[in-house]
Motif scaffolding. Sequence first.
Motif, PDB file in Angstrom:
ATOM      1  N   LYS A   1       0.822  -1.227   0.000  1.00 15.79           N
ATOM      2  CA  LYS A   1       0.000   0.000   0.000  1.00 15.79           C
ATOM      3  C   LYS A   1       0.851   1.270   0.000  1.00 15.79           C
ATOM      4  O   LYS A   1       0.456   2.297   0.565  1.00 15.79           O
ATOM      5  CB  LYS A   1      -0.951   0.035   1.209  1.00 15.79           C
ATOM      6  CG  LYS A   1      -1.833  -1.188   1.373  1.00 15.79           C
ATOM      7  CD  LYS A   1      -2.813  -1.341   0.232  1.00 15.79           C
ATOM      8  CE  LYS A   1      -3.729  -2.543   0.441  1.00 15.79           C
ATOM      9  NZ  LYS A   1      -4.576  -2.830  -0.736  1.00 15.79           N
ATOM     10  N   ILE A   2       2.015   1.210  -0.629  1.00 19.60           N
ATOM     11  CA  ILE A   2       2.853   2.401  -0.801  1.00 19.60           C
ATOM     12  C   ILE A   2       2.514   2.993  -2.169  1.00 19.60           C
ATOM     13  O   ILE A   2       2.639   2.324  -3.185  1.00 19.60           O
ATOM     14  CB  ILE A   2       4.359   2.059  -0.728  1.00 19.60           C
ATOM     15  CG1 ILE A   2       4.703   1.391   0.606  1.00 19.60           C
ATOM     16  CG2 ILE A   2       5.200   3.306  -0.949  1.00 19.60           C
ATOM     17  CD1 ILE A   2       4.626   2.261   1.812  1.00 19.60           C
ATOM     18  N   GLU A   3       2.096   4.248  -2.173  1.00 22.26           N
ATOM     19  CA  GLU A   3       1.682   4.902  -3.423  1.00 22.26           C
ATOM     20  C   GLU A   3       2.908   5.256  -4.255  1.00 22.26           C
ATOM     21  O   GLU A   3       3.767   6.029  -3.818  1.00 22.26           O
ATOM     22  CB  GLU A   3       0.891   6.173  -3.092  1.00 22.26           C
ATOM     23  CG  GLU A   3       0.177   6.777  -4.274  1.00 22.26           C
ATOM     24  CD  GLU A   3      -1.024   5.963  -4.749  1.00 22.26           C
ATOM     25  OE1 GLU A   3      -1.347   6.061  -5.941  1.00 22.26           O
ATOM     26  OE2 GLU A   3      -1.627   5.245  -3.927  1.00 22.26           O
ATOM     27  N   PRO A   4       3.039   4.721  -5.473  1.00 23.81           N
ATOM     28  CA  PRO A   4       4.201   5.055  -6.313  1.00 23.81           C
ATOM     29  C   PRO A   4       4.141   6.519  -6.763  1.00 23.81           C
ATOM     30  O   PRO A   4       3.060   7.102  -6.860  1.00 23.81           O
ATOM     31  CB  PRO A   4       4.069   4.113  -7.517  1.00 23.81           C
ATOM     32  CG  PRO A   4       2.931   3.214  -7.234  1.00 23.81           C
ATOM     33  CD  PRO A   4       2.118   3.806  -6.147  1.00 23.81           C
ATOM     34  N   ASP A   5       5.292   7.105  -7.058  1.00 21.81           N
ATOM     35  CA  ASP A   5       5.332   8.458  -7.598  1.00 21.81           C
ATOM     36  C   ASP A   5       6.040   8.431  -8.954  1.00 21.81           C
ATOM     37  O   ASP A   5       6.309   7.361  -9.503  1.00 21.81           O
ATOM     38  CB  ASP A   5       6.004   9.434  -6.620  1.00 21.81           C
ATOM     39  CG  ASP A   5       7.455   9.047  -6.317  1.00 21.81           C
ATOM     40  OD1 ASP A   5       7.966   8.107  -6.965  1.00 21.81           O
ATOM     41  OD2 ASP A   5       8.067   9.681  -5.444  1.00 21.81           O
ATOM     42  N   LYS A   6       6.357   9.598  -9.490  1.00 22.42           N
ATOM     43  CA  LYS A   6       6.982   9.674 -10.810  1.00 22.42           C
ATOM     44  C   LYS A   6       8.350   8.992 -10.833  1.00 22.42           C
ATOM     45  O   LYS A   6       8.714   8.374 -11.830  1.00 22.42           O
ATOM     46  CB  LYS A   6       7.134  11.144 -11.229  1.00 22.42           C
ATOM     47  CG  LYS A   6       5.828  11.788 -11.654  1.00 22.42           C
ATOM     48  CD  LYS A   6       6.046  13.213 -12.104  1.00 22.42           C
ATOM     49  CE  LYS A   6       4.713  13.859 -12.464  1.00 22.42           C
ATOM     50  NZ  LYS A   6       4.868  15.272 -12.860  1.00 22.42           N
ATOM     51  N   VAL A   7       9.083   9.111  -9.733  1.00 24.52           N
ATOM     52  CA  VAL A   7      10.408   8.475  -9.666  1.00 24.52           C
ATOM     53  C   VAL A   7      10.263   6.960  -9.777  1.00 24.52           C
ATOM     54  O   VAL A   7      11.034   6.297 -10.482  1.00 24.52           O
ATOM     55  CB  VAL A   7      11.132   8.858  -8.356  1.00 24.52           C
ATOM     56  CG1 VAL A   7      12.472   8.144  -8.238  1.00 24.52           C
ATOM     57  CG2 VAL A   7      11.332  10.368  -8.262  1.00 24.52           C
TER      58      VAL A   7
END
Length: 677
Positions: free
Chosen positions: A378-384
């Motif tokens: 449940k860790i929201e991915p980001d652009k990186v």
Amino acid sequence: MIILFANKFRYIYPSTAPLLALLYCLHTRSLSPCVKPINWNTSHGFVRKSPLLSLLERCKSLLQLRQIQAQMVLTGLIDNSFAASRLVAFCALSESRALEYCTKMLYSIREPNVFSWNVTIRGFVESGELEGAVMLYKRMLRCGVLKPDNHTYPLLLKACSCPSMNCVGFTVLGHVLKFGFELDIFVHNASITMLLSYGDLEAAYDVFNKGCVRDLVTWNAMITGCVRRGLANEAKQLYREMEAEKVKPNEITMIGIISSCSQLQDLNLGREFHRYIKEHGLELTIPLNNALMDMYMKCGDLLAARVLFNNMAHKTLVSWTTMVLGYARFGFLDVARELLYKIPEKSVVPWNAIISGCLQAKNSKEALALFHEMQVSKIEPDKVTMVNCLSACSQLGALDVGMWIHHYIEKHNLFLDVALGTALVDMYAKCGNIARALQVFQEIPQRNCLTWTAIICGLALHGNARDAISYFSKMIRSGLRPDEITFLGVLSACCHGGLVEEGRKYFSQMSSKFNISPQLKHYSCMVDLLGRAGHLEEAEELIRNMPITADAAVWGALFFACRVHGNVLTGERAALKLLEMDPQDSGIYVLLASLYSEAKMWKEARNVRKIMKERGVEKTPGCSSIEINGIVHEFVARDVLHPQSERIFECLVSLTKQLELLVFTCDIPAYADNLFS
């Protein structure tokens, strides 16, 4: 000295041009609010005489502030410039800051002093409202009563220390000259920092070298600026000059110089500075400790980094992330995972670090597995995260996974910025869908040199030589300067397309027109281009005249070309050079034996195989991978580890029989014609 640039700035940005015209160049930059404890100086005589002002220190909300302001208006205290400035300062800098109300208050004061303007500008700068800070300065100038002071300009120069605000920044420097603050140490240091943030190292060096004032902050600004620009050797040289001038470094200096050791991967130098910190009793603050850990990790001394990490009383997210990334980069994924799961703070940053570490260790399959694990956690991915995963897909050729990530980006409305767009173009090109790569390239709202390079290299990879060169020409016309990688793509395109004359032209233009020195990979491309076209003598002559020592890739390109064209003598020379570099490379022995066999030099071929056997060189098994339903399967020659290996071999045997039958049936008509003619 700043005054040296007066003519330059006036030429680029004339003083007659109103500041408003320059404000169109502004772009806001998101900065984390930096709320620092404020020293309200309650011992001031005027404060002790006025209970209302002492109440400000205990004020907890805008409502309470308004009540105090109302009392100040009723008692007439608001007309006192000191009292009014104290009210403005609280509104601008306290934890419950309200900048909109602060500006209204500032404009309503009959005669605000310079401090009131400065403290409001500071509030905007520390809150990341950079455009608002510049607008306030403009309003201050319009009033015409007050002039900015030496406290105004460091704040403004800090606000303009972002490349998108360089127009305003140079105008502010012009005002510094106009009002005569170029010799002020704080203004001087802020000017250097701003110029370095623009990447204008030459201007920053001139201000630094020819200035009349210089303190530790000045040295730190230069060292840190060089490190941020990747100029580690220049940072090291500055530190030695600082030592010669008997200026003692502090924590900021050591963070900068240790970071330069990280960039240079100079472990001995890093240890030298670590000893200096211990011997001179410098405080090992958390940022300095993190910098040391990063240096040891990047230089390969994992044990020293772990000792520092274990001895930290308080570990920040940066501390954890540094260790996770370091272990992942060196292939110690189990240790990296163990640390990752122990991090008390739930954040995407360490997950990005471990995925990036896997990529650097060429472990792309594990990087994608970690991405799936990250989603389960449940860790929201980001652009990186997206850029890293797309890079993993590029390495593996995992098109299905790459397309899923592209769909994820669109579904979650992630803005297709330069980095993300370039990663998508690169992924589609390397995974075989050049049409989709071209489509994404057209959709990216803004492109930089890397974006153009990705599409040029992609087209080259797919054999579209003319299209690659066409895009290179468009890139030049757009005003962007190509870099080393761009030229690598162009030369590869010429190589794939057999465009010898074009290759010669672009190789020559690298140094003559764009001032880029060809590196080993460029020479390798040129040797490959000339070799494929049969210009073996010219290729060998190019190697002889290289200003740098040729590596295995350069000699390998010549050797493979010799094998294609059956040139035994030149091939022998190239093979001997390759075997000098790596006597255990089985491929060279095999190819040299094949070259002799094709030339019917059986004795020489047997000798090569004999030498290979005597030296105990074993042929390296081939490796391949295939993606099915988003899962990447890897195979090594004679591999039986796959759970379906038995069925796979049965299928291969069946395919081989079908191919043999096809070849046999294709050959029958030729014999039949002869038989019945």
